[in-house]
Design a protein around this motif. Structure first.
Motif, PDB file in Angstrom:
ATOM      1  N   SER A  42      89.146   9.065  31.807  1.00 35.89           N
ATOM      2  CA  SER A  42      89.885   7.790  31.617  1.00 35.89           C
ATOM      3  C   SER A  42      90.852   8.329  30.635  1.00 35.89           C
ATOM      4  CB  SER A  42      88.946   7.021  30.901  1.00 35.89           C
ATOM      5  OG  SER A  42      87.839   6.380  31.849  1.00 35.89           O
ATOM      6  N   ASP A 159      90.932   4.001  37.764  1.00 38.21           N
ATOM      7  CA  ASP A 159      89.792   4.464  36.902  1.00 38.21           C
ATOM      8  C   ASP A 159      88.664   3.924  37.115  1.00 38.21           C
ATOM      9  OD1 ASP A 159      88.391   5.751  35.075  1.00 38.21           O
ATOM     10  OD2 ASP A 159      89.430   4.842  33.474  1.00 38.21           O
ATOM     11  N   GLU A 160      87.851   4.476  38.275  1.00 43.38           N
ATOM     12  CA  GLU A 160      86.458   4.275  38.647  1.00 43.38           C
ATOM     13  C   GLU A 160      86.534   2.559  38.973  1.00 43.38           C
ATOM     14  OE1 GLU A 160      83.036   5.387  36.783  1.00 43.38           O
ATOM     15  OE2 GLU A 160      84.040   6.952  35.301  1.00 43.38           O
TER      16      GLU A 160
HETATM   17 MG   LIG Z   1      85.999   6.627  31.913  1.00 46.02          MG
END
Ligand SMILES: [Mg+2]
Ligand SMILES: Nc1ncnc2c1ncn2[C@@H]1O[C@H](COP(=O)(O)OP(=O)(O)OP(=O)(O)O)[C@@H](O)[C@H]1O
Length: 273
Positions: A42, A159-160
């Motif tokens: 991240s 991000d995910e």
């Molecule tokens: Mg992360």
């Protein structure tokens, strides 16, 4: 598109989150980033989007130095980020107002703002005046992507984005990302769903704040042991291919989807389509 050189990043608490990162991502490339919790994924995503600035070294996006505060709006128009929790991206009650706010900040005229909103709500199949908070998690994520598309960013960092979605939502958002790549967007895709890396051109393994390994999608088969050495799983499709090869089945290893795997398997078996 993105060039990172000798990057070191420490949070204000003093904790080093990234070090010794050198990375080039070409225009139109699709790069997946994998790694365990706390490996720095991240942080790297936020550096690329200009949310965090390098403590040392540099990060440029389309030639824009992310440390240059005077280029902030230009950077916003170039690289967008979609987070794991879409609720963190919602400010206003209505989907329309959320997207409009970001566009107003770019200084766009009202008619251009409405034109862009029309375009992105159509492509993301969401409703203009829906209450953002009443949307399903998957639709909230579609709205977040619509917001980035409305900015006309060439590069989108995810991000995910599927982490909080149910299986259908995961598939839906993953398909959207694959389609965006086909349309020419540069994609950086942080994911914890190992099967999803099959869509990428290149895979980076992050560990303890450094890129420990990287390989092309086509080299995945040779990197099975590498994934294991970082305690990462192997994509299910690759696992099946490896097992079939282990049984001397001469299968084409290029499959990225279940459909392609079935197609390749059918070819080996000489079956009809
Ligand atoms: Mg992360
Ligand atoms: N705001 C913060 N302040 C201080 N340290 C932080 C902060 N955010 C993250 N860190 C630390 O930086 C390191 C990298 O965190 P990061 O969130 O980038 O990892 P990640 O790979 O995204 O993890 P996850 O898989 O859990 O999302 C971790 O050790 C984490 O504890």
């Amino acid at each position: 598109m993105i060039a990172i050189s000798n990057l070191y990043y420490a949070y204000p608490s003093g904790k080093a989150a990234l070090s010794g990162i050198n990375l080039r991502i070409e225009k139109g490339e699709f790069v997946a980033v994998v790694g365990h919790n706390g490996s720095g994924k991240s942080t790297l995503a936020r550096i690329m989007a200009g949310i965090e600035r390098p403590s040392r070294g540099s990060c440029t996006v389309n030639g824009i130095d992310t440390r240059d505060k005077t280029k902030f709006l230009e950077l916003r128009r170039t690289a967008g980020i979609v987070f794991q929790n879409p609720e963190n991206q919602i400010v206003f009650e209505k989907v329309h107002d959320d997207i409009a706010f970001a566009l107003k900040n770019l200084g766009l005229a009202q008619d251009e703002i409405e034109r862009r909103i029309d375009e992105v709500i159509k492509s993301m199949k969401i409703e203009r005046f829906t209450d953002s908070f009443e949307l399903s998690m998957g639709q909230k994520q579609r709205a977040a992507i619509a917001g980035v598309l409305a900015m006309r960013c060439e590069c989108i960092i995810f991000d995910e984005p599927t982490a909080m979605l149910d299986p259908r939502g995961k598939k839906d958002i993953h398909n959207i990302i694959v389609e965006l790549h086909k349309k020419g967007f540069t994609i950086v895709y942080v994911t914890n769903v190992i099967d999803e890396v099959l869509s990428a051109d290149r895979i980076l393994i992050l560990d303890s704040g450094s890129i420990k390994h990287e390989f092309k999608r086509d080299e995945l088969l040779e990197n099975v042991e590498t994934l294991k050495s970082f305690s990462l799983e192997m994509p299910l499709i690759m696992d099946i291919i490896v097992r079939l090869k282990g049984r001397n089945v001469d299968i084409d290893t290029s499959a990225r989807t279940v459909d392609e795997l079935v197609e390749n398997l059918t070819n080996v078996m000489g079956g009809s389509k």
